[in-house]
Design a protein around this motif. Structure first.
Motif, PDB file in Angstrom:
ATOM      1  N   PHE B 181     -13.907  51.391  21.029  1.00  0.00           N
ATOM      2  CA  PHE B 181     -12.460  51.487  21.185  1.00  0.00           C
ATOM      3  C   PHE B 181     -12.193  52.546  22.245  1.00  0.00           C
ATOM      4  O   PHE B 181     -12.585  53.703  22.096  1.00  0.00           O
ATOM      5  CB  PHE B 181     -11.764  51.870  19.867  1.00  0.00           C
ATOM      6  CG  PHE B 181     -10.268  51.956  20.041  1.00  0.00           C
ATOM      7  CD1 PHE B 181      -9.484  50.832  19.861  1.00  0.00           C
ATOM      8  CD2 PHE B 181      -9.661  53.138  20.436  1.00  0.00           C
ATOM      9  CE1 PHE B 181      -8.108  50.884  20.067  1.00  0.00           C
ATOM     10  CE2 PHE B 181      -8.292  53.205  20.647  1.00  0.00           C
ATOM     11  CZ  PHE B 181      -7.521  52.074  20.459  1.00  0.00           C
ATOM     12  N   LEU B 182     -11.543  52.155  23.314  1.00  0.00           N
ATOM     13  CA  LEU B 182     -11.248  53.097  24.402  1.00  0.00           C
ATOM     14  C   LEU B 182      -9.761  53.040  24.727  1.00  0.00           C
ATOM     15  O   LEU B 182      -9.159  51.968  24.703  1.00  0.00           O
ATOM     16  CB  LEU B 182     -12.031  52.719  25.666  1.00  0.00           C
ATOM     17  CG  LEU B 182     -13.551  52.775  25.609  1.00  0.00           C
ATOM     18  CD1 LEU B 182     -14.124  52.305  26.930  1.00  0.00           C
ATOM     19  CD2 LEU B 182     -14.037  54.182  25.296  1.00  0.00           C
ATOM     20  N   GLU B 183      -9.186  54.178  25.033  1.00  0.00           N
ATOM     21  CA  GLU B 183      -7.801  54.157  25.494  1.00  0.00           C
ATOM     22  C   GLU B 183      -7.603  55.227  26.554  1.00  0.00           C
ATOM     23  O   GLU B 183      -8.349  56.205  26.631  1.00  0.00           O
ATOM     24  CB  GLU B 183      -6.817  54.362  24.331  1.00  0.00           C
ATOM     25  CG  GLU B 183      -6.862  55.741  23.713  1.00  0.00           C
ATOM     26  CD  GLU B 183      -5.834  55.930  22.581  1.00  0.00           C
ATOM     27  OE1 GLU B 183      -5.461  54.946  21.927  1.00  0.00           O
ATOM     28  OE2 GLU B 183      -5.425  57.076  22.365  1.00  0.00           O
ATOM     29  N   THR B 184      -6.601  55.012  27.383  1.00  0.00           N
ATOM     30  CA  THR B 184      -6.195  56.037  28.336  1.00  0.00           C
ATOM     31  C   THR B 184      -4.833  56.542  27.896  1.00  0.00           C
ATOM     32  O   THR B 184      -3.924  55.748  27.635  1.00  0.00           O
ATOM     33  CB  THR B 184      -6.109  55.455  29.761  1.00  0.00           C
ATOM     34  OG1 THR B 184      -7.429  55.076  30.152  1.00  0.00           O
ATOM     35  CG2 THR B 184      -5.603  56.502  30.754  1.00  0.00           C
ATOM     36  N   VAL B 185      -4.739  57.856  27.757  1.00  0.00           N
ATOM     37  CA  VAL B 185      -3.473  58.471  27.358  1.00  0.00           C
ATOM     38  C   VAL B 185      -3.193  59.625  28.309  1.00  0.00           C
ATOM     39  O   VAL B 185      -4.101  60.149  28.938  1.00  0.00           O
ATOM     40  CB  VAL B 185      -3.536  59.040  25.916  1.00  0.00           C
ATOM     41  CG1 VAL B 185      -3.466  57.939  24.898  1.00  0.00           C
ATOM     42  CG2 VAL B 185      -4.775  59.888  25.709  1.00  0.00           C
ATOM     43  N   ARG B 186      -1.926  59.992  28.381  1.00  0.00           N
ATOM     44  CA  ARG B 186      -1.576  61.127  29.233  1.00  0.00           C
ATOM     45  C   ARG B 186      -2.094  62.412  28.606  1.00  0.00           C
ATOM     46  O   ARG B 186      -2.509  63.321  29.283  1.00  0.00           O
ATOM     47  CB  ARG B 186      -0.064  61.181  29.445  1.00  0.00           C
ATOM     48  CG  ARG B 186       0.432  60.112  30.395  1.00  0.00           C
ATOM     49  CD  ARG B 186       1.926  60.011  30.367  1.00  0.00           C
ATOM     50  NE  ARG B 186       2.383  59.662  29.040  1.00  0.00           N
ATOM     51  CZ  ARG B 186       3.459  60.159  28.476  1.00  0.00           C
ATOM     52  NH1 ARG B 186       4.210  61.015  29.116  1.00  0.00           N
ATOM     53  NH2 ARG B 186       3.801  59.794  27.266  1.00  0.00           N
ATOM     54  N   THR B 193      -1.577  54.319  26.992  1.00  0.00           N
ATOM     55  CA  THR B 193      -1.014  53.621  28.140  1.00  0.00           C
ATOM     56  C   THR B 193      -1.609  52.214  28.148  1.00  0.00           C
ATOM     57  O   THR B 193      -0.893  51.225  28.225  1.00  0.00           O
ATOM     58  CB  THR B 193      -1.345  54.363  29.447  1.00  0.00           C
ATOM     59  OG1 THR B 193      -0.927  55.721  29.304  1.00  0.00           O
ATOM     60  CG2 THR B 193      -0.657  53.737  30.639  1.00  0.00           C
ATOM     61  N   VAL B 194      -2.930  52.169  28.057  1.00  0.00           N
ATOM     62  CA  VAL B 194      -3.650  50.914  27.817  1.00  0.00           C
ATOM     63  C   VAL B 194      -4.795  51.237  26.867  1.00  0.00           C
ATOM     64  O   VAL B 194      -5.379  52.320  26.936  1.00  0.00           O
ATOM     65  CB  VAL B 194      -4.200  50.293  29.124  1.00  0.00           C
ATOM     66  CG1 VAL B 194      -5.060  49.059  28.821  1.00  0.00           C
ATOM     67  CG2 VAL B 194      -3.056  49.890  30.059  1.00  0.00           C
ATOM     68  N   GLU B 195      -5.107  50.311  25.968  1.00  0.00           N
ATOM     69  CA  GLU B 195      -6.214  50.500  25.027  1.00  0.00           C
ATOM     70  C   GLU B 195      -7.000  49.214  24.932  1.00  0.00           C
ATOM     71  O   GLU B 195      -6.444  48.128  25.116  1.00  0.00           O
ATOM     72  CB  GLU B 195      -5.673  50.890  23.647  1.00  0.00           C
ATOM     73  CG  GLU B 195      -4.770  49.810  23.073  1.00  0.00           C
ATOM     74  CD  GLU B 195      -4.076  50.170  21.765  1.00  0.00           C
ATOM     75  OE1 GLU B 195      -4.360  51.238  21.198  1.00  0.00           O
ATOM     76  OE2 GLU B 195      -3.255  49.354  21.321  1.00  0.00           O
ATOM     77  N   VAL B 196      -8.310  49.356  24.678  1.00  0.00           N
ATOM     78  CA  VAL B 196      -9.162  48.178  24.540  1.00  0.00           C
ATOM     79  C   VAL B 196     -10.066  48.348  23.323  1.00  0.00           C
ATOM     80  O   VAL B 196     -10.714  49.383  23.170  1.00  0.00           O
ATOM     81  CB  VAL B 196     -10.026  47.957  25.800  1.00  0.00           C
ATOM     82  CG1 VAL B 196     -11.020  46.815  25.576  1.00  0.00           C
ATOM     83  CG2 VAL B 196      -9.153  47.639  27.015  1.00  0.00           C
ATOM     84  N   VAL B 215      -9.791  42.905  22.677  1.00  0.00           N
ATOM     85  CA  VAL B 215      -8.329  42.930  22.549  1.00  0.00           C
ATOM     86  C   VAL B 215      -7.787  44.079  23.404  1.00  0.00           C
ATOM     87  O   VAL B 215      -8.332  45.190  23.387  1.00  0.00           O
ATOM     88  CB  VAL B 215      -7.901  43.105  21.076  1.00  0.00           C
ATOM     89  CG1 VAL B 215      -6.395  43.302  20.974  1.00  0.00           C
ATOM     90  CG2 VAL B 215      -8.325  41.894  20.250  1.00  0.00           C
ATOM     91  N   VAL B 216      -6.750  43.773  24.177  1.00  0.00           N
ATOM     92  CA  VAL B 216      -6.143  44.776  25.054  1.00  0.00           C
ATOM     93  C   VAL B 216      -4.731  45.079  24.548  1.00  0.00           C
ATOM     94  O   VAL B 216      -3.940  44.159  24.318  1.00  0.00           O
ATOM     95  CB  VAL B 216      -6.061  44.264  26.515  1.00  0.00           C
ATOM     96  CG1 VAL B 216      -5.532  45.361  27.435  1.00  0.00           C
ATOM     97  CG2 VAL B 216      -7.420  43.768  26.987  1.00  0.00           C
ATOM     98  N   GLY B 217      -4.428  46.360  24.377  1.00  0.00           N
ATOM     99  CA  GLY B 217      -3.095  46.766  23.918  1.00  0.00           C
ATOM    100  C   GLY B 217      -2.365  47.556  24.996  1.00  0.00           C
ATOM    101  O   GLY B 217      -2.987  48.160  25.869  1.00  0.00           O
ATOM    102  N   ARG B 270      -4.981  47.914  36.412  1.00  0.00           N
ATOM    103  CA  ARG B 270      -6.219  48.587  36.817  1.00  0.00           C
ATOM    104  C   ARG B 270      -6.916  49.192  35.580  1.00  0.00           C
ATOM    105  O   ARG B 270      -8.129  49.095  35.432  1.00  0.00           O
ATOM    106  CB  ARG B 270      -5.869  49.688  37.836  1.00  0.00           C
ATOM    107  CG  ARG B 270      -7.021  50.541  38.277  1.00  0.00           C
ATOM    108  CD  ARG B 270      -8.032  49.779  39.120  1.00  0.00           C
ATOM    109  NE  ARG B 270      -9.121  50.670  39.517  1.00  0.00           N
ATOM    110  CZ  ARG B 270     -10.385  50.282  39.645  1.00  0.00           C
ATOM    111  NH1 ARG B 270     -10.728  49.021  39.453  1.00  0.00           N
ATOM    112  NH2 ARG B 270     -11.316  51.147  40.004  1.00  0.00           N
ATOM    113  N   LEU B 271      -6.107  49.788  34.686  1.00  0.00           N
ATOM    114  CA  LEU B 271      -6.689  50.336  33.456  1.00  0.00           C
ATOM    115  C   LEU B 271      -7.302  49.231  32.602  1.00  0.00           C
ATOM    116  O   LEU B 271      -8.349  49.411  31.987  1.00  0.00           O
ATOM    117  CB  LEU B 271      -5.627  51.078  32.634  1.00  0.00           C
ATOM    118  CG  LEU B 271      -5.176  52.439  33.160  1.00  0.00           C
ATOM    119  CD1 LEU B 271      -4.094  53.012  32.233  1.00  0.00           C
ATOM    120  CD2 LEU B 271      -6.346  53.415  33.253  1.00  0.00           C
TER     121      LEU B 271
END
Lengths: 163, 296
Positions: B181-186, B193-196, B215-217, B270-271
Motif C-alpha cells: 500500500f503506497l500513497e503520496t501525501v503532502r 493525493t493518490v494511493e495505490v 486499486v488506485v484511490g 503521474r503519481l
C-alpha cells in the motif's frame, strides 16, 4: 435541550456535571471544569491542541461528546505526576530544549509524546515526527520539540542525558 | 459547538438497527466520529438524532472460512496492533499506519471509513483491493455486499436507508501472495493525493506472476480497480521492470482525475503511474519472498 448528568473521571478525580448531550468533551473540560491546558484550536481533530489521554491513548477532546466518556480515565497535562512536585520530566525536557514559545500547543505535544515513549522505548527522530504530525505548532519550527522528546525518551531509559 | 440533537445509545447491533429504523434519515450513526464530528462542529450535518454505536464494542479480529472478519467498530490502531491482521491481511497494517494522525487512528473505525466512502480514504482502497465483503443488517435481515458494489461514489455507498454496516470480511492472504500500500501525501496525516493498494500472486516456484489486483484511490469519485487488460503487461511475466512500468503507464493513461488546489490532474496521473509501478514491484518482491520462505 435536555441536560444530563455525567460523571467524568479526570486526572484521578471524579467530577459530576450537567451537560447538554451535544456538549463536547473539550468544552466540558475547558469551560465547565476550568482546565486551561485543554484548548480549542480547530474543532476538526487536526491541530492537536485539545489532546487528552483517554485510558492512556491520545484523542481529540473536540471530537468526543462528554456523555461518551463516562467510566473512562481522562488525563490532561496538569494530571501528570510530577517527579519533584514542580514539573514532570517531559516538562523539564521541553523547558531545557527551548521547545515552547507561545505554549498553546505544548500540552498536546507533551501528551502525544508521552504516549509514544510509553509504547516505543527508543523512538527515532522520524518516529517522533510521525507521531507528532497531528500536533501543530506555529512558533518553533518543530526541531526543538523533537529534540525535547528525544531527550525525554533518553532520560526515561535511565541513561542520563542524551549524548 | 454542534447543533442540538437527541443522543441515543445502542448497546447491541440489534438495538442499533432498531434505532436506525426509528430515526430514519433524521438520524446519524456515530462510530469513531473522526469525520462525522468535524462535520457536526462545522454544522455541515445537523441530525435530529445521533445513535452512538461505540458501546457495542468491537469483537477481536478473527479468521473464519479463510476470511479475516473485522467488526465494523474495529479501530484503525487495532489493525496495527493485531498479530492476526499482520499475518493474514498484512496490507491493512501497512495502510492503517498511513491513516490520519495518532488520535484519528485511536478512535476512527474501519466501518466508519467504509461508510464515509471518501474516494481517497485508505480503508476503502484496501478493502476493494482485497475484494472484501461488507455485511449489512436491517430490519429486513442481512445482506452481503461486494466492496466494488458498496463504494458507489463520493461519500455514497450502496447501503439502503435502513441498513447498517456491521462487519467486513476479507479473504486471507494466499501462499505466495505479496502486498503493498503506497500513497503520496503532502504531510503524514493528510488524505492521500493518490494511493495505490496492490496484491501480487506468484507461481509456486516464485518465478511467474500469476495474478495481480491493483486499486488506485484519489483519482475518481471512488477507488478504481485496474482492469485485466491494464494488468496484462505484467500478468504471466516475471516481474521485470519494463513489465511493471508498462502497467504504470497504462494505468496513468486510463484515469481522468480532477485538478484541485492540492494537485493538478496531470500530477495525479503521474503519481498513478509511479505509485502503481512501485506498488507492483514491492508486492511482487514480497510475494516472491513469501513463496520461497514457505518452501523451506
Amino acid at each position: 435541550m435536555t441536560k444530563t448528568q455525567v460523571q467524568l473521571r479526570v486526572n484521578g478525580r471524579t467530577h459530576e456535571l450537567w451537560v447538554g448531550t451535544n456538549r463536547l468533551l473539550l468544552d466540558a473540560l475547558h469551560d465547565d471544569l476550568g482546565m486551561a491546558d485543554v484548548r480549542y484550536g480547530c474543532g476538526e481533530g487536526v491541530c492537536g491542541t485539545c489532546t487528552i489521554l483517554l485510558d492512556g491513548e491520545p484523542v481529540s477532546a473536540c471530537l468526543l461528546f462528554a456523555v461518551q466518556v463516562e467510566g473512562r480515565e481522562i488525563t490532561t497535562l496538569t494530571g501528570l505526576p510530577a517527579a519533584d512536585a514542580e514539573s514532570h520530566p517531559i516538562q523539564d525536557c521541553f523547558l531545557q530544549a527551548g521547545a515552547a514559545q507561545c505554549g498553546f500547543c505544548t500540552p498536546g505535544m507533551m501528551l502525544t509524546a508521552l504516549a509514544l515513549v510509553e509504547r516505543t522505548e527508543r523512538p527515532t527522530r522520524e518516529d517522533i515526527r510521525y507521531e507528532l504530525v497531528g500536533n501543530l505548532c506555529r512558533c518553533t519550527g518543530y526541531t526543538k520539540i523533537v529534540d525535547a522528546v528525544e531527550e525525554y525518551a533518553c532520560r526515561r531509559r535511565g541513561n542520563g542525558s542524551h549524548d | 459547538m454542534t447543533g442540538a440533537f437527541e443522543y441515543q445509545l445502542a448497546d447491541s447491533w440489534e438495538e442499533a438497527v432498531e434505532l436506525h429504523r426509528i430515526w430514519g434519515e433524521d438520524g446519524k450513526i456515530l462510530a469513531g466520529g473522526q469525520s462525522l464530528v468535524p462535520m457536526l462542529n462545522l454544522r455541515l450535518v445537523q441530525p435530529a438524532g445521533l445513535i452512538d454505536i461505540n458501546p457495542i464494542g468491537a469483537v477481536e479480529p478473527r479468521v473464519a472460512d479463510d476470511r479475516l472478519v473485522l467488526s465494523a467498530l474495529t479501530r484503525h490502531q487495532d489493525l496495527l496492533r493485531s498479530p492476526l491482521v499482520r499475518e493474514h491481511c498484512p496490507i491493512l497494517a501497512e495502510g492503517a499506519a498511513q491513516i490520519g494522525n495518532v488520535r484519528v487512528r485511536a478512535r476512527g473505525t474501519v466501518g466508519g471509513s467504509m461508510c464515509h466512502a471518501d474516494p481517497s480514504g485508505e480503508i476503502p482502497c484496501m478493502v476493494l483491493a482485497l475484494d472484501g465483503q461488507l455485511i449489512a443488517h436491517s430490519p429486513r435481515g442481512q445482506r452481503v455486499i461486494d466492496a466494488e458494489r458498496f463504494l458507489r461514489s463520493y461519500l455514497t455507498t450502496d447501503l439502503a436507508e435502513d441498513e447498517l454496516l456491521t462487519e467486513i470480511r476479507l479473504p486471507i492472504r494466499k501462499h505466495g501472495q505479496g502486498w503493498a500500500f503506497l500513497e503520496t501525501v503532502r504531510r503524514y496525516s493528510d488524505f492521500a493525493t493518490v494511493e495505490v493498494a496492490a496484491t501480487a500472486t506468484l507461481s509456486s516456484d516464485a518465478h511467474t506472476v500469476t495474478a495481480l489486483r491493483v486499486v488506485v484511490g484519489g483519482v475518481a469519485d471512488r477507488p478504481l480497480i485496474l482492469s485485466d487488460e491494464l494488468l496484462s503487461a505484467a500478468v504471466g511475466g516475471t516481474g521485470r521492470d519494463d513489465e511493471l512500468r508498462a502497467v504504470g503507464a497504462a494505468a496513468a493513461a486510463t484515469v481522468s482525475p480532477e485538478s484541485d488546489v492540492h494537485a493538478s490532474a496531470d500530477y495525479r496521473r503521474r503519481l498513478t503511474e509511479v505509485l502503481t509501478y512501485r506498488a507492483l514491484g514491492k508486492a511482487i518482491e514480497r510475494g516472491r519472498a513469501e513463496s520461497k520462505g514457505a518452501g523451506v
